[in-house]
Design an enzyme around this catalytic site. Structure first.
Site, short mmCIF file in Angstrom:
data_model
loop_
_atom_site.label_atom_id
_atom_site.label_comp_id
_atom_site.label_asym_id
_atom_site.label_seq_id
_atom_site.Cartn_x
_atom_site.Cartn_y
_atom_site.Cartn_z
N ASN A 43 0.96 -1.19 0.08
CA ASN A 43 -0.17 -0.09 0.06
C ASN A 43 0.87 1.15 0.08
OD1 ASN A 43 -1.67 2.05 0.63
ND2 ASN A 43 -2.31 1.56 2.93
N LYS A 66 0.21 4.36 -0.11
CA LYS A 66 -0.52 5.56 0.48
C LYS A 66 -0.24 6.88 -0.49
CE LYS A 66 0.32 3.24 4.60
NZ LYS A 66 0.26 3.40 6.15
N HIS A 124 -9.39 1.25 5.18
CA HIS A 124 -8.15 1.35 5.65
C HIS A 124 -8.21 2.20 6.64
CE1 HIS A 124 -3.89 2.30 6.44
NE2 HIS A 124 -3.59 1.44 5.79
N GLU A 143 -6.63 4.52 7.90
CA GLU A 143 -6.14 6.15 7.70
C GLU A 143 -7.46 6.67 6.96
OE1 GLU A 143 -2.41 5.62 5.79
OE2 GLU A 143 -1.72 4.92 7.68
N GLU A 145 -5.47 -5.19 10.19
CA GLU A 145 -4.47 -4.33 10.72
C GLU A 145 -4.76 -3.77 11.99
OE1 GLU A 145 -2.36 -3.01 6.78
OE2 GLU A 145 -4.27 -1.80 7.00
N GLY A 195 2.43 1.93 10.73
CA GLY A 195 3.48 2.93 10.32
C GLY A 195 4.29 3.16 12.17
N SER A 199 3.50 -2.55 10.24
CA SER A 199 4.94 -2.69 10.31
C SER A 199 5.42 -3.99 9.90
CB SER A 199 5.45 -2.26 11.71
OG SER A 199 4.90 -0.77 12.03
N GLY A 216 5.06 1.03 4.76
CA GLY A 216 6.05 1.71 4.57
C GLY A 216 7.42 0.82 3.92
C1 PEP Z 1 -0.56 0.00 5.91
O1 PEP Z 1 -0.71 0.96 5.37
O2 PEP Z 1 -1.72 -0.92 5.59
C2 PEP Z 1 0.34 -0.54 6.82
C3 PEP Z 1 0.43 -1.63 7.44
O3 PEP Z 1 1.49 0.27 6.80
P1 PEP Z 1 2.62 0.14 7.75
O4 PEP Z 1 3.35 -1.41 7.13
O5 PEP Z 1 3.83 1.03 7.47
O6 PEP Z 1 2.65 -0.31 8.90
#
Ligand code: PEP
Length: 250
Positions: free
Chosen positions: A9, A11, A95, A97, A167, A173, A213, A235
């Site tokens: 993803n 973003k 998501h 976010e 998640e 993040g 993460s 990330g």
């Molecule tokens: C995500 O954006 O779905 C995510 C899990 O981000 P990260 O891997 O950066 O924690």
């Protein structure tokens, strides 16, 4: 056997040329990765060019969100048909976010899932608790509400076309990952909800990805869990090297 999915993803990162370059680099990696499906979710502006670059390869292109209406006066929004037109096969929905930055509700997630299915897209529906909910012992309750609300009115054949991503918001993040056991416990709960609601066959077939993460150094432990069918990665999906390592988690 559930075929794992490694999904990146992106973003609000990457221009069109950066996205196309990334896809070119990752195509041979995906071609050799018969053990999993590879999906990347560029920002809206790069979707069409990314899909063109990925055409004929094993890299599937996902959007990060969509509107539930087919068309209309929704400034800044994108419809499912527009995503299909741009070459997308998948779309991330719900998501955290989107839920937190834009106040997206389970009811809206549900409308988006239905519209995505109708357009022939594979929705990747995200669910997950915030830290305070986990610490108050509310994880099960939150996941149940998001699962039931997001998937209300769906039939078992509809459900068989969906991917779920667990998640935990406190892990996104933050560099703080759920342990493989914590993630597996949540996945087990979600699979149990799927069994109750849609039946044994659908529950044992649905892919449930973990996100939060995920990095090259922890993906192996997570993927070793029977309940974990892949990863949705932010990330660590932005660099070719780390995304390659995630795809080659075995
Ligand atoms: C995500 O954006 O779905 C995510 C899990 O981000 P990260 O891997 O950066 O924690």
């Amino acid at each position: 056997m559930r075929k794992p999915v490694i999904a990146g993803n992106w973003k609000m990162y990457k221009t069109i040329s950066e996205a196309v370059h990334f896809i070119e680099m990752i195509k041979p990696v995906a071609a050799q990765a018969g053990h999993c499906e590879v999906v990347v979710a560029p920002p809206f502006t790069a979707l069409a060019a990314a899909a063109e670059a990925a055409d004929g390869s094993k890299v599937a292109i996902s959007a990060q969100d969509m509107h539930w209406d087919k068309e209309g006066a929704h400034t800044g929004d994108i419809s499912a048909a527009m995503l299909v037109d741009a070459g997308c096969t998948h779309v991330i929905i719900g998501h955290s976010e989107r839920r937190h930055d834009h106040g997206e509700t389970d009811e809206q997630v549900n409308r988006k899932i239905k519209a995505a299915l109708e357009a022939g897209l594979t929705p990747i529906m995200c669910v997950g608790e915030v830290l305070a909910e986990r610490e108050s012992g509310l994880t099960g309750k939150v996941l149940t509400a998001q699962f039931e609300g997001g998937l209300a009115g769906l039939t078992a054949p509809d459900f068989s076309r969906i991917i779920i991503a667990y998640e935990p918001v406190w892990a996104i993040g933050t560099g703080r990952t759920a342990t493989p056991e914590m993630a597996a416990e949540a996945h087990h709960l979600l699979r149990g909800l799927a069994r109750e609601r849609f039946g044994e066959n659908e529950a044992s077939a649905v892919r449930i990805l973990y996100g939060g993460s995920v990095k090259p150094d922890n993906v192996g432990g997570l993927m070793a869990q029977e309940e974990i069918d892949g990863a949705l990665v932010g990330g660590a999906s932005l660099k070719v090297d780390s995304f390659t390592a995630l795809v080659n988690y075995r």
